[in-house]
Design a protein around this motif. Structure first.
Motif, PDB file in Angstrom:
ATOM      1  N   UNK A  64      18.997  34.207  30.084  1.00  0.00           N
ATOM      2  CA  UNK A  64      17.714  34.879  29.921  1.00  0.00           C
ATOM      3  C   UNK A  64      16.973  34.400  28.688  1.00  0.00           C
ATOM      4  N   UNK A  73      17.524  52.387  12.997  1.00  0.00           N
ATOM      5  CA  UNK A  73      16.197  52.970  13.107  1.00  0.00           C
ATOM      6  C   UNK A  73      15.151  51.886  13.032  1.00  0.00           C
ATOM      7  N   UNK A  74      14.273  51.901  14.002  1.00  0.00           N
ATOM      8  CA  UNK A  74      13.262  50.865  14.083  1.00  0.00           C
ATOM      9  C   UNK A  74      12.192  51.096  13.032  1.00  0.00           C
ATOM     10  N   UNK A  75      12.184  52.282  12.445  1.00  0.00           N
ATOM     11  CA  UNK A  75      11.186  52.536  11.419  1.00  0.00           C
ATOM     12  C   UNK A  75      11.753  52.332  10.012  1.00  0.00           C
ATOM     13  N   UNK A  79      15.294  47.342   8.972  1.00  0.00           N
ATOM     14  CA  UNK A  79      14.886  46.722  10.236  1.00  0.00           C
ATOM     15  C   UNK A  79      13.644  45.873  10.063  1.00  0.00           C
ATOM     16  N   UNK A  80      12.676  46.430   9.326  1.00  0.00           N
ATOM     17  CA  UNK A  80      11.397  45.746   9.188  1.00  0.00           C
ATOM     18  C   UNK A  80      11.589  44.314   8.688  1.00  0.00           C
ATOM     19  N   UNK A  83      13.851  42.200  11.292  1.00  0.00           N
ATOM     20  CA  UNK A  83      13.232  41.820  12.555  1.00  0.00           C
ATOM     21  C   UNK A  83      12.352  40.594  12.406  1.00  0.00           C
ATOM     22  N   UNK A  84      11.613  40.569  11.310  1.00  0.00           N
ATOM     23  CA  UNK A  84      10.680  39.474  11.143  1.00  0.00           C
ATOM     24  C   UNK A  84      11.423  38.139  11.114  1.00  0.00           C
ATOM     25  N   UNK A  87      13.178  37.324  14.453  1.00  0.00           N
ATOM     26  CA  UNK A  87      12.264  36.906  15.504  1.00  0.00           C
ATOM     27  C   UNK A  87      11.805  35.467  15.331  1.00  0.00           C
ATOM     28  N   UNK A  88      11.431  35.126  14.119  1.00  0.00           N
ATOM     29  CA  UNK A  88      10.937  33.761  13.935  1.00  0.00           C
ATOM     30  C   UNK A  88      12.057  32.747  14.119  1.00  0.00           C
ATOM     31  N   UNK A  96      13.790  34.725  22.660  1.00  0.00           N
ATOM     32  CA  UNK A  96      13.044  35.859  22.153  1.00  0.00           C
ATOM     33  C   UNK A  96      13.942  37.080  22.062  1.00  0.00           C
ATOM     34  N   UNK A  99      14.138  44.545  20.856  1.00  0.00           N
ATOM     35  CA  UNK A  99      14.658  45.451  19.846  1.00  0.00           C
ATOM     36  C   UNK A  99      15.022  46.789  20.464  1.00  0.00           C
ATOM     37  N   UNK A 100      16.029  47.398  19.896  1.00  0.00           N
ATOM     38  CA  UNK A 100      16.376  48.741  20.302  1.00  0.00           C
ATOM     39  C   UNK A 100      16.851  49.473  19.072  1.00  0.00           C
ATOM     40  N   UNK A 101      16.597  50.760  19.047  1.00  0.00           N
ATOM     41  CA  UNK A 101      17.120  51.535  17.939  1.00  0.00           C
ATOM     42  C   UNK A 101      17.949  52.684  18.481  1.00  0.00           C
ATOM     43  N   UNK A 120      20.357  41.640  30.903  1.00  0.00           N
ATOM     44  CA  UNK A 120      20.931  40.329  30.775  1.00  0.00           C
ATOM     45  C   UNK A 120      20.517  39.586  29.520  1.00  0.00           C
TER      46      UNK A 120
ATOM     47  N   UNK B  55      16.365  39.812  36.870  1.00  0.00           N
ATOM     48  CA  UNK B  55      15.560  38.600  37.035  1.00  0.00           C
ATOM     49  C   UNK B  55      15.244  38.348  38.499  1.00  0.00           C
ATOM     50  N   UNK B  74       4.899  44.025  11.802  1.00  0.00           N
ATOM     51  CA  UNK B  74       6.029  44.749  12.357  1.00  0.00           C
ATOM     52  C   UNK B  74       6.722  45.555  11.278  1.00  0.00           C
ATOM     53  N   UNK B  75       6.397  45.265  10.042  1.00  0.00           N
ATOM     54  CA  UNK B  75       7.017  46.033   8.972  1.00  0.00           C
ATOM     55  C   UNK B  75       6.112  47.147   8.466  1.00  0.00           C
ATOM     56  N   UNK B  80       5.867  51.261  12.873  1.00  0.00           N
ATOM     57  CA  UNK B  80       7.133  51.971  12.977  1.00  0.00           C
ATOM     58  C   UNK B  80       6.993  53.218  13.838  1.00  0.00           C
ATOM     59  N   UNK B  84       8.214  53.541  18.206  1.00  0.00           N
ATOM     60  CA  UNK B  84       9.198  54.497  18.688  1.00  0.00           C
ATOM     61  C   UNK B  84       8.661  55.260  19.901  1.00  0.00           C
ATOM     62  N   UNK B  87       8.059  52.957  22.925  1.00  0.00           N
ATOM     63  CA  UNK B  87       9.294  52.535  23.587  1.00  0.00           C
ATOM     64  C   UNK B  87       9.861  53.633  24.472  1.00  0.00           C
ATOM     65  N   UNK B  99       8.004  43.374  21.349  1.00  0.00           N
ATOM     66  CA  UNK B  99       7.096  43.514  20.224  1.00  0.00           C
ATOM     67  C   UNK B  99       6.734  42.156  19.659  1.00  0.00           C
TER      68      UNK B  99
END
Lengths: 338, 338
Positions: A64, A73-75, A79-80, A83-84, A87-88, A96, A99-101, A120, B55, B74-75, B80, B84, B87, B99
């Motif tokens: 995939x 926690x995504x907040x 994480x902040x 994630x950045x 991701x890059x 790609x 995200x999940x929290x 997947x 898929x 994203x930060x 934040x 939540x 999602x 995201x």
DNA sequence: AATTTTAACAAAATCGATTTAGCACAGGTA
DNA sequence: TACCTGTGCTAAATCGATTTTGTTAAAATT
């Protein structure tokens, strides 16, 4: 305005779909497609902006090209920053990220992992919470590529990367002790996670090394699941019960923020009434007067290392890993509070 | 340990794959499958924990059941809270979310949208930045489901949802003026976005309504792309140049945070030396003494509304939308700073 | 000259679902 | 008896790629 398919490109180039596929996937030489034909195909594909249909590719290849990132926690600020970078870095490698929290919900962790499984994802990046042990064990048994961050389970053999918690606390403690402070309190949560234990070990070891007695009543274990207000009160009671304290070491930034609130409420002044040091930086600590000294996590390093470890697992034809457990040093940042 | 396919389930239940598909997708009645057979299939599927291959489903149905959420950063705290709610709301409806952040990079916005297009998201949730106008226009022309949040382009007809900026500022201004403060400064950024203009309009209108002259030199427009330190200096110069100011209204939380730093640096006390009010709440504002009064955005409401608007577009058999432009009221939160 | 190789591509199978079209049989109708 | 109509399901086409296997003509070998 329909999507352009590989078949269309083939038709336009006057060749079979398979030929186009070979060329565009760099297997032209291997399949001995003439350069002349190959370049023609490439030109056609380029000109009409052909993009392969991801789902179709995924279905056929079984990959995939997606990573799952599970955080508490995504907040959160951890994480902040994480994630950045992730991701890059992932994008650079053609992946790609979803995200999940768990939102501090033990049970949700398991569900999430299963949900990602359904979707997947090719690999997992996880900051483990106490409730997730079984699920992670399960993933390992299925030989799913996985890297833990920020913590790990000693009982499960997985690659992981985190800050050297012990050393980080030591750095901070040495600073405090170096300033002549000896009555140092330690505030922690009661969750059974390796990084918490390591931080406590850093605290006690530092004291012992300087021949300062470790007093149990100088250590406060707050309960994890607790009303904010209750924690504040308990914290205040702790400080009031130990008026001799000249410094407090907060073992997480969440605790540190609570601490700031209590200290403000009690009308204490940092660092003179009480010095404050906190593990894990936070936006607030930079600004909150007089600036809160912290042990900063090498988040970018953690993210990069984690991706490296994961990619290594995803790369089938790369030997066994040399190093699967990485500890990166933290950085002591001196501000006004200690 | 291979994946269980629909075919396997069919074999185990002694029926054809198509039959299984019908039953599991609730089309059993319609395809007149006997209840007896249907329940048997369901039981088998249940027992062996069959999960359809995402898929494959996507490829066949042409729907990825994925939404793309594009935010500035994203930060940021806005993201934040937004993420939540979005999602969970998306999940409730069987969608998941990827995201992306433009990281204040105008050009990156376009790339992102194209990247998401490749990934075949079914719909877009976007907080638009100045550079994204063309790309958004393009999406609209392709009739892609899309909802803008936090801002919008007057020139492009898209559903959007945001706080009532004008009213929000009005609320704050009325409070300040009600306390007898009349020399009120306004700090904003120079980006051409509708929400910024609305906030400025709220400021000037409130002043005019109370017959207070609007002075140009009381309005500071900071440049968006600027070194942090430069902005701080410019802000400090602004305050020093207008010593008569008894309050400052910061039009974004980023600016407010800069303001706190400058005010601390100058040794001013809030609210007596200078009152401070800020648009858009932030963790820091709750804690930073004496607590910064703010206009809080109804982020949850924005997220829910946005999802609703998007789902409505995704739902083919739902009529035209009644309301495609939604403005939600902000909430004035009084703390110590004003 | 007959046979084998090789170059260069085309055809077809495959991934795992959904969906349309079709088939066999029972019962009802003319 | 011949003809339609439902029932209840199955077979096969399809989505858009990748990959294995085939095919044909030319070149090389015996």
């Amino acid at each position: 305005m329909k999507r352009l398919t590989l078949k269309d490109v083939a038709k336009m180039a006057g060749v079979a779909p398979s030929t186009v596929s070979f060329v565009l996937n760099g297997k032209g030489k291997q399949m001995r497609i003439r350069d002349e034909v190959a370049t023609r195909i490439m030109q056609v594909a380029e000109k009409c902006g052909y993009e392969p249909h991801r789902m179709a590719v995924n279905l056929r290849t079984g990959q995939s090209k997606t990573l799952g990132l599970i955080v508490e926690s995504i907040s959160g600020s951890f994480f902040a920053s994480l994630a950045k970078t992730i991701e890059t870095e992932a994008e650079r490698r053609g992946y790609n990220v979803v995200y999940c929290s768990t939102e501090n919900n033990a049970q949700k962790g398991g569900e999430l992992i299963r949900m990602l499984g359904r979707q997947m994802v090719d690999g997992y990046l996880i900051t483990p919470a106490p409730g997730m042990e079984k699920e992670i064990q399960h993933l390992v048994q299925q030989h799913k590529p996985i890297v833990l961050m920020d913590s790990y389970f000693p009982s499960i053999k997985t690659p992981y990367v985190l800050i050297n918690n012990f050393d980080g606390v030591q750095q901070g403690m040495k600073h405090l002790i170096g300033k002549g402070l000896t009555k140092i309190g330690f505030v922690m949560v009661d969750v059974k996670l390796i990084q918490i234990e390591e931080r406590l070990r850093g605290y006690t070891t530092a004291l012992k090394e300087h021949k300062i007695p470790v007093k149990k009543k100088h250590i406060l274990q707050l309960q994890y699941h607790r009303q904010r207000e209750d924690s504040l009160n308990e914290l205040q009671a702790f400080i009031e019960a130990n008026p001799e304290l000249d410094a407090i070491f907060f073992s997480t930034n969440y605790l540190g923020i609570l601490g700031l609130e209590v200290i403000a409420r009690m009308g204490l002044k940092m660092p003179d009434d009480i010095a404050v040091l906190c593990f894990d930086d936070h936006d607030i600590f930079r600004l909150y007067p007089p600036g809160i000294s912290v042990i900063e996590q090498p988040i970018e390093g953690i993210a990069k290392t984690a991706i490296d470890l994961l990619m290594h697992q995803l790369d089938k034809n790369s030997g066994p890993m040399k190093k699967t457990a990485v500890e990166l040093p933290g950085k002591f940042i001196l501000r006004g509070s200690a």
